[in-house]
Design an enzyme around this catalytic site. Structure first.
Site, PDB file in Angstrom:
ATOM      1  N   ASN A  21       2.890  21.706  -2.069  1.00  0.00           N
ATOM      2  CA  ASN A  21       2.738  21.238  -3.450  1.00  0.00           C
ATOM      3  C   ASN A  21       3.357  22.306  -4.349  1.00  0.00           C
ATOM      4  OD1 ASN A  21       1.913  20.473  -5.982  1.00  0.00           O
ATOM      5  ND2 ASN A  21      -0.252  20.962  -5.658  1.00  0.00           N
ATOM      6  N   TRP A  22       4.533  22.000  -4.873  1.00  0.00           N
ATOM      7  CA  TRP A  22       5.231  23.003  -5.691  1.00  0.00           C
ATOM      8  C   TRP A  22       4.665  23.108  -7.099  1.00  0.00           C
ATOM      9  CZ3 TRP A  22      11.269  23.420  -4.831  1.00  0.00           C
ATOM     10  CH2 TRP A  22      11.490  23.948  -3.543  1.00  0.00           C
ATOM     11  N   LYS A  23       3.773  22.211  -7.463  1.00  0.00           N
ATOM     12  CA  LYS A  23       3.195  22.215  -8.815  1.00  0.00           C
ATOM     13  C   LYS A  23       4.322  22.267  -9.853  1.00  0.00           C
ATOM     14  CE  LYS A  23      -0.712  24.681  -6.932  1.00  0.00           C
ATOM     15  NZ  LYS A  23      -2.066  25.108  -7.236  1.00  0.00           N
ATOM     16  N   HIS A 108      -5.319  15.707  -7.617  1.00  0.00           N
ATOM     17  CA  HIS A 108      -5.373  17.168  -7.436  1.00  0.00           C
ATOM     18  C   HIS A 108      -6.365  17.732  -8.457  1.00  0.00           C
ATOM     19  CE1 HIS A 108      -4.234  21.382  -7.425  1.00  0.00           C
ATOM     20  NE2 HIS A 108      -3.663  21.163  -6.254  1.00  0.00           N
ATOM     21  N   GLU A 110      -6.251  20.148 -10.337  1.00  0.00           N
ATOM     22  CA  GLU A 110      -5.648  20.543 -11.623  1.00  0.00           C
ATOM     23  C   GLU A 110      -5.460  19.315 -12.515  1.00  0.00           C
ATOM     24  OE1 GLU A 110      -2.378  22.761  -9.943  1.00  0.00           O
ATOM     25  OE2 GLU A 110      -3.818  24.265  -9.241  1.00  0.00           O
ATOM     26  N   GLU A 178      -9.783  20.266  -0.835  1.00  0.00           N
ATOM     27  CA  GLU A 178      -9.337  21.500  -1.484  1.00  0.00           C
ATOM     28  C   GLU A 178     -10.458  22.041  -2.369  1.00  0.00           C
ATOM     29  OE1 GLU A 178      -4.764  21.673  -1.760  1.00  0.00           O
ATOM     30  OE2 GLU A 178      -5.493  20.639  -3.527  1.00  0.00           O
ATOM     31  N   GLY A 184      -5.216  28.918  -5.187  1.00  0.00           N
ATOM     32  CA  GLY A 184      -4.478  29.965  -5.893  1.00  0.00           C
ATOM     33  C   GLY A 184      -5.232  31.269  -6.064  1.00  0.00           C
ATOM     34  N   SER A 224      -5.373  28.325  -0.643  1.00  0.00           N
ATOM     35  CA  SER A 224      -4.981  29.664  -0.164  1.00  0.00           C
ATOM     36  C   SER A 224      -4.636  29.697   1.324  1.00  0.00           C
ATOM     37  CB  SER A 224      -6.067  30.697  -0.497  1.00  0.00           C
ATOM     38  OG  SER A 224      -6.187  30.830  -1.903  1.00  0.00           O
ATOM     39  N   GLY A 245      -0.064  25.282  -1.727  1.00  0.00           N
ATOM     40  CA  GLY A 245       0.548  25.494  -3.032  1.00  0.00           C
ATOM     41  C   GLY A 245       1.520  26.667  -3.001  1.00  0.00           C
ATOM     42  N   GLY A 246       1.050  27.826  -3.411  1.00  0.00           N
ATOM     43  CA  GLY A 246       1.917  28.998  -3.579  1.00  0.00           C
ATOM     44  C   GLY A 246       2.803  29.308  -2.382  1.00  0.00           C
TER      45      GLY A 246
HETATM   46  C1  PEP Z   1      -2.832  23.459  -4.103  1.00  0.00           C
HETATM   47  O1  PEP Z   1      -2.520  23.627  -5.268  1.00  0.00           O
HETATM   48  O2  PEP Z   1      -2.919  22.318  -3.643  1.00  0.00           O
HETATM   49  C2  PEP Z   1      -3.096  24.644  -3.290  1.00  0.00           C
HETATM   50  C3  PEP Z   1      -3.695  24.488  -2.149  1.00  0.00           C
HETATM   51  O3  PEP Z   1      -2.693  25.856  -3.807  1.00  0.00           O
HETATM   52  P1  PEP Z   1      -2.696  27.282  -3.045  1.00  0.00           P
HETATM   53  O4  PEP Z   1      -2.201  27.060  -1.648  1.00  0.00           O
HETATM   54  O5  PEP Z   1      -1.775  28.130  -3.845  1.00  0.00           O
HETATM   55  O6  PEP Z   1      -4.104  27.760  -3.043  1.00  0.00           O
END
Ligand code: PEP
Length: 262
Positions: A21-23, A108, A110, A178, A184, A224, A245-246
């Protein structure tokens, strides 16, 4: 006691999905990372797991074009519940499909937090995804306050039941657990906590969809996930892949996580 997934059992489990997920990150310059992931997604890994990157909407078309001839899938990060109309700034599932997406993330945390998306809205978006021929990745997860209050299972159950689209099947719907506090932050739940929540999601799905569909629907863990913790998290029973994500922004990190399935 944590039940690890042994090789003998892999064939009866759903094919894992490792999704990025590049957000709100990435421009055309980032397409080199997509190409590097596509290049690193060799036949051996294709046989073990499906790989997907959910780019910003601005990159879906070019990323999908860059992946032609590769098994790497491209997806969106959100869609409107309607197919078209007066919804300035929104993007429909049909538009994502037309651009070459095959998946879309809905609900999500967010989006739930920043845009007030309730499970009712998430369900409508997931149904829009199915209508457009996309597979929906439905996100659920508790906040830190909810976990500390001992409400994790109740919150996740309510979100799963409330967000599941009508017509959900093992092919068109994926659940992503999640924990909001793990996204994050570099924090992850214990292996035992991941196992407990994923087993409970499987049970909730069984009640909603029957044993056969529930047993084969993918339940991803997200929050994470990094190259150094991926193998342990992906080995937990009822964890059928990851939403990242990251660490999905760099091909080397994303491929190192996917390598947990090699
Ligand atoms: C996400 O935003 O779906 C996510 C899991 O982010 P991260 O891996 O950066 O925690």
């Amino acid at each position: 006691m944590i039940e690890a997934r042994f090789p003998m059992a892999i064939t009866s489990r759903p094919r894992p999905l490792v999704a990025g997920n590049w957000k709100m990150n990435g421009t055309r310059a980032s397409l080199s990372e997509i190409k590097a992931i596509a290049d690193g997604y060799d036949v051996a890994l294709q046989n073990r797991a499906a790989l997907l990157i959910c780019t910003p909407a601005t990159l879906v078309l070019t990323a999908a074009a860059a992946c032609l001839g590769s098994k790497l899938e491209i997806g969106g990060q959100d869609c409107h519940a309607k197919a078209s109309g007066a919804h300035t700034g929104d993007i429909s599932a049909e538009m994502l499909a037309d651009s070459g997406a095959s998946f879309v993330i809905v609900g999500h945390s967010e989006r739930r937090a920043d845009h007030g998306e309730t499970s009712t809205i998430v369900k409508a978006k997931a149904e829009a995804a199915l209508r457009a021929g996309l597979r929906a990745i439905v996100c659920v997860g508790e906040t830190r306050a909810e976990r500390e209050a001992g409400k994790t299972l109740a919150v996740v159950r309510r979100q799963v039941k409330g967000s599941l689209p009508e017509g959900a099947s093992r092919w068109n719907t994926i659940i992503a657990y999640e924990p909001v506090w793990a996204i994050g932050t570099g924090l992850t739940p214990t292996i035992a906590d991941v196992a407990e929540v994923h087993a409970d999601i499987r049970k909730t799905l069984r009640g909603a969809l029957g044993a056969d569909t529930a047993g084969r629907m993918r339940i991803l863990y997200g929050g994470s996930v990094k190259p150094d913790n991926a193998a342990a998290l992906m080995a937990v029973a009822n964890v059928d892949g990851a939403l990242i994500g990251g660490a999905s922004l760099k091909a080397a990190d994303f491929l190192a996580i996917a390598a947990a399935y090699r």
